[in-house]
Design an enzyme around this catalytic site. Structure first.
Site, PDB file in Angstrom:
ATOM      1  CB  ALA A 199      -0.930   0.000   1.205  1.00  0.00           C
ATOM      2  NE  ARG A 206      12.759   4.403   1.654  1.00  0.00           N
ATOM      3  CZ  ARG A 206      12.830   3.398   2.534  1.00  0.00           C
ATOM      4  NH1 ARG A 206      13.999   3.077   3.063  1.00  0.00           N
ATOM      5  NH2 ARG A 206      11.751   2.730   2.884  1.00  0.00           N
ATOM      6  CE  LYS A 223       8.667   0.189  -2.117  1.00  0.00           C
ATOM      7  NZ  LYS A 223       9.502   0.304  -0.915  1.00  0.00           N
ATOM      8  N   GLY A 243       5.855  -6.145  -0.095  1.00  0.00           N
ATOM      9  CA  GLY A 243       5.664  -6.320  -1.536  1.00  0.00           C
ATOM     10  C   GLY A 243       6.841  -5.857  -2.375  1.00  0.00           C
ATOM     11  CG  ASN A 273      12.393  -7.732   9.344  1.00  0.00           C
ATOM     12  OD1 ASN A 273      12.027  -8.831   8.939  1.00  0.00           O
ATOM     13  ND2 ASN A 273      11.572  -6.701   9.492  1.00  0.00           N
ATOM     14  CG  ASN A 327       7.093 -14.525 -54.867  1.00  0.00           C
ATOM     15  OD1 ASN A 327       7.402 -13.362 -54.595  1.00  0.00           O
ATOM     16  ND2 ASN A 327       7.987 -15.475 -55.036  1.00  0.00           N
ATOM     17  CG  ASN A 384      -3.407  -0.511 -44.059  1.00  0.00           C
ATOM     18  OD1 ASN A 384      -2.676   0.388 -44.456  1.00  0.00           O
ATOM     19  ND2 ASN A 384      -3.377  -0.961 -42.830  1.00  0.00           N
ATOM     20  CE1 TYR A 385      -6.866   5.555 -41.042  1.00  0.00           C
ATOM     21  CE2 TYR A 385      -4.904   6.859 -41.499  1.00  0.00           C
ATOM     22  CZ  TYR A 385      -6.097   6.681 -40.814  1.00  0.00           C
ATOM     23  OH  TYR A 385      -6.510   7.623 -39.916  1.00  0.00           O
ATOM     24  NE  ARG A 428       3.676  -2.407 -66.635  1.00  0.00           N
ATOM     25  CZ  ARG A 428       4.230  -3.602 -66.441  1.00  0.00           C
ATOM     26  NH1 ARG A 428       4.504  -4.038 -65.232  1.00  0.00           N
ATOM     27  NH2 ARG A 428       4.521  -4.338 -67.474  1.00  0.00           N
TER      28      ARG A 428
HETATM   29  C1  UD1 Z   1      10.535  -2.899   6.120  1.00  0.00           C
HETATM   30  C2  UD1 Z   1      10.673  -3.409   7.547  1.00  0.00           C
HETATM   31  C3  UD1 Z   1      12.159  -3.577   7.833  1.00  0.00           C
HETATM   32  C4  UD1 Z   1      12.756  -4.570   6.859  1.00  0.00           C
HETATM   33  C5  UD1 Z   1      12.506  -4.122   5.413  1.00  0.00           C
HETATM   34  C6  UD1 Z   1      12.895  -5.237   4.467  1.00  0.00           C
HETATM   35  C7  UD1 Z   1       8.848  -2.537   8.934  1.00  0.00           C
HETATM   36  C8  UD1 Z   1       8.412  -1.501   9.879  1.00  0.00           C
HETATM   37  N1  UD1 Z   1      10.089  -2.456   8.460  1.00  0.00           N
HETATM   38  O1  UD1 Z   1      11.170  -1.635   6.063  1.00  0.00           O
HETATM   39  O2  UD1 Z   1      12.330  -4.079   9.164  1.00  0.00           O
HETATM   40  O3  UD1 Z   1      14.134  -4.703   7.092  1.00  0.00           O
HETATM   41  O4  UD1 Z   1      11.108  -3.841   5.196  1.00  0.00           O
HETATM   42  O5  UD1 Z   1      12.851  -4.818   3.145  1.00  0.00           O
HETATM   43  O6  UD1 Z   1       8.070  -3.442   8.644  1.00  0.00           O
HETATM   44  N2  UD1 Z   1       3.451  -0.749   3.333  1.00  0.00           N
HETATM   45  C9  UD1 Z   1       2.078  -0.775   3.407  1.00  0.00           C
HETATM   46  N3  UD1 Z   1       1.458   0.111   4.229  1.00  0.00           N
HETATM   47  C10 UD1 Z   1       2.129   1.006   4.991  1.00  0.00           C
HETATM   48  C11 UD1 Z   1       3.525   1.022   4.906  1.00  0.00           C
HETATM   49  C12 UD1 Z   1       4.167   0.130   4.068  1.00  0.00           C
HETATM   50  O7  UD1 Z   1       1.415  -1.577   2.743  1.00  0.00           O
HETATM   51  O8  UD1 Z   1       1.473   1.764   5.717  1.00  0.00           O
HETATM   52  C13 UD1 Z   1       4.118  -1.671   2.399  1.00  0.00           C
HETATM   53  C14 UD1 Z   1       4.939  -0.975   1.330  1.00  0.00           C
HETATM   54  O9  UD1 Z   1       4.149  -0.764   0.165  1.00  0.00           O
HETATM   55  C15 UD1 Z   1       6.066  -1.937   1.079  1.00  0.00           C
HETATM   56  C16 UD1 Z   1       6.201  -2.707   2.377  1.00  0.00           C
HETATM   57  O10 UD1 Z   1       5.037  -2.441   3.138  1.00  0.00           O
HETATM   58  O11 UD1 Z   1       5.790  -2.846   0.031  1.00  0.00           O
HETATM   59  C17 UD1 Z   1       7.424  -2.268   3.176  1.00  0.00           C
HETATM   60  O12 UD1 Z   1       7.394  -0.885   3.368  1.00  0.00           O
HETATM   61  P1  UD1 Z   1       8.721  -0.017   3.302  1.00  0.00           P
HETATM   62  O13 UD1 Z   1       8.347   1.376   3.587  1.00  0.00           O
HETATM   63  O14 UD1 Z   1       9.461  -0.320   2.075  1.00  0.00           O
HETATM   64  O15 UD1 Z   1       9.480  -0.615   4.577  1.00  0.00           O
HETATM   65  P2  UD1 Z   1      11.035  -0.566   4.855  1.00  0.00           P
HETATM   66  O16 UD1 Z   1      11.375   0.747   5.421  1.00  0.00           O
HETATM   67  O17 UD1 Z   1      11.808  -1.033   3.713  1.00  0.00           O
HETATM   68 CA    CA Z   2      11.272  -1.706   1.701  1.00  0.00          CA
END
Ligand code: UD1
Ligand code: CA
Length: 460
Positions: free
Chosen positions: A12, A17, A24, A105, A173, A381, A390-391, A444
């Site tokens: 979501a 960035r 994204k 995601g 993580n 051929n 065509n147009y 022709r």
């Molecule tokens: C997140 C993790 C981090 C981990 C990293 C791995 C958290 C708080 N942090 O950080 O520990 O090392 O991923 O790549 O979980 N999203 C939502 N709703 C929101 C916020 C985010 O659906 O309100 C989704 C984003 O679209 C994205 C995913 O969650 O696909 C991760 O969000 P992002 O902001 O990229 O988290 P990171 O800072 O990378």
């Molecule tokens: Ca991320």
């Protein structure tokens, strides 16, 4: 496949960035949007009715991608963090029981086998939750894994909230966790946005579960590439590079020859049969299937097309949304688009363009032609320089050429028009009336020779 697990993919966020107007997770790597990679991995471990994607930013566009993949979207109207995103799924997911695998995601390199190992680790260890981790040289931006003296996982600290000591931790993580679902839902409302970003961090669940007397474990994997999270365009390019290298490696191990593989681009969903040879700098994209024993020449681009066995596409050709049957040839420098169809053994050569045109079996157009909206029978051929007009400026019209016909060089076929079977069109003709089968059409002006013309005008 896991029989007791559901998957929720968090997609979501805007992805600030990326510095993009597009969400994204819609950015592409390896030829697919990031969210599609996550969904495809999820579908390898859970059936579509148990795969969910949280959408929010550009919800309509992301939802379209989600639904096209046959899974369900959950709406997060305000992006208050990854923990909040999971909470938004409570209504749909809360009653499912079993296990819930949550993943970010923006992690397109994760392999289904690793997800299965995560689920196994959680089950076999008896832990309430398990998280995939790895060690990286540069952990900037990732959540850090905090372990106790006996190496037990105690919590995850986000980069922004970490102390200088915690910042030095290189175990990160992945953002991919497997929870005992009932325990997750029982405790999820204990999440607080008490961090510098003011977000509900899913990662805080680890400490919350431990505080409740439960146990969390980690699956630490050696290949940190698999966990690459995409936050900016550098990481996107890196993921793209890895995905493509993986795809090419897979194809080569499965019997496809790829010359100068480092120069070749092949999308994730492309299928290629054995003994096919792909030349340097070829690009094969979209949902393309190529048969066995084909040759795709250097610098050719094939998109969304279906090629039978033994097809040859000579260098520098562009084929999109088209079908090339067995043993047909195209190029060099051919362009086939919008449902062009070469039947078996049909050949089109250099600087021939086919649009929405069917070439019957064994038919040929070897040089310099535009064939649009045409139905061309077998063994026809088409001479060099033939153009279907065509147009008419408003509408497109069809040209039909019967089997065995011969169209002389530099003919102009003004559509709608039909050339009968076995008919012969004299070179340089302009054809705007039906040519009966087996007839000769000469459209022709007659050649006039003026004897002695030069002497009279120049006195020479
Ligand atoms: C997140 C993790 C981090 C981990 C990293 C791995 C958290 C708080 N942090 O950080 O520990 O090392 O991923 O790549 O979980 N999203 C939502 N709703 C929101 C916020 C985010 O659906 O309100 C989704 C984003 O679209 C994205 C995913 O969650 O696909 C991760 O969000 P992002 O902001 O990229 O988290 P990171 O800072 O990378
Ligand atoms: Ca991320």
């Amino acid at each position: 496949m896991l029989n007791d697990a559901a998957v929720v993919i968090l997609a979501a966020g805007q992805g600030t960035r990326m510095k993009s107007r597009m969400a994204k997770v819609l950015h592409r790597a390896g030829g697919k949007p990031l969210v599609r990679h996550a969904i495809d991995a999820a579908l390898k471990i859970a059936p579509p009715e148990r795969v969910f994607v949280v959408v929010g930013y550009q919800a309509a566009e992301v939802r379209a991608e989600v639904e096209a993949a046959g899974v369900q979207a959950i709406h997060q109207s305000e992006q208050l963090g990854t923990g909040h995103a999971v909470m938004c799924g409570e209504e749909k997911l809360g009653k499912l029981g079993g296990r819930l695998i949550v993943f970010v995601g923006d992690c397109p390199l994760i392999q289904p086998a690793t997800l299965e190992r995560l689920a196994e680790t959680q089950k076999e260890s008896g832990a309430t939750a398990a998280v995939i981790t790895t060690e990286v040289d540069d952990p900037t931006g990732y959540g850090r894994i905090i372990r106790g003296d006996n190496n037990d996982v105690l919590g995850i600290v986000e980069h922004k909230a970490a102390t200088p000591e915690q910042l030095a931790i290189r175990e990160i993580n992945s953002g991919i966790l497997c929870f005992d679902a009932d325990s997750l839902w029982r405790h999820i409302h204990e999440l607080q946005p008490d961090n510098p970003a003011g977000e509900y961090y899913l990662t805080d669940m680890v400490a919350i579960l431990i505080r409740a007397g439960l146990w969390v474990t980690a699956l630490k994997i050696p290949d940190s590439n698999e966990l690459l999270g995409i936050n900016n365009r550098l990481e996107l390019a890196e993921a793209d590079r890895i995905l493509r290298a993986r795809k090419i490696r897979r194809l080569m191990l499965d019997g496809v020859t790829i010359e100068k593989p480092e120069t070749v681009t092949i999308d994730a969903d492309v299928r290629i049969g054995i003994d096919t040879v792909i030349g340097p700098f070829a690009q094969i994209t979209g949902e393309t299937t190529i048969g066995e024993n084909c040759r795709i020449g250097a610098c050719s681009i094939i998109h969304g097309s279906l090629l039978g066995d033994g097809v040859e596409v000579f260098p520098f050709s562009m084929v999109s949304d088209s079908k090339l049957d067995a043993q047909s040839h195209a190029g060099p420098f051919a362009r086939l688009r919008m449902d062009a169809h070469l039947s078996e053994r049909a050949h089109v050569g250099n600087f021939v363009e086919l649009k929405k045109t069917e070439m019957g079996a064994g038919s040929k157009s070897m040089h310099l032609a535009y064939l649009g909206d045409s139905m061309i029978g077998e063994k026809v051929n088409i001479g060099a320089g033939t153009i279907t007009c065509n147009y008419d400026g408003e509408k497109k019209h069809a040209t039909v050429i019967g089997g065995g016909a011969f169209v002389g060089s530099n003919s102009t076929l003004i559509a709608p028009v039909e050339i009968g079977e076995g008919a012969y069109v004299a070179a340089g003709s302009v054809i705007n009336q039906q040519v009966p089968p087996k007839a000769l059409a000469v459209g022709r002006s007659r050649q006039v020779n003026k004897e002695g013309w030069k002497r009279r005008t120049t006195g020479g």
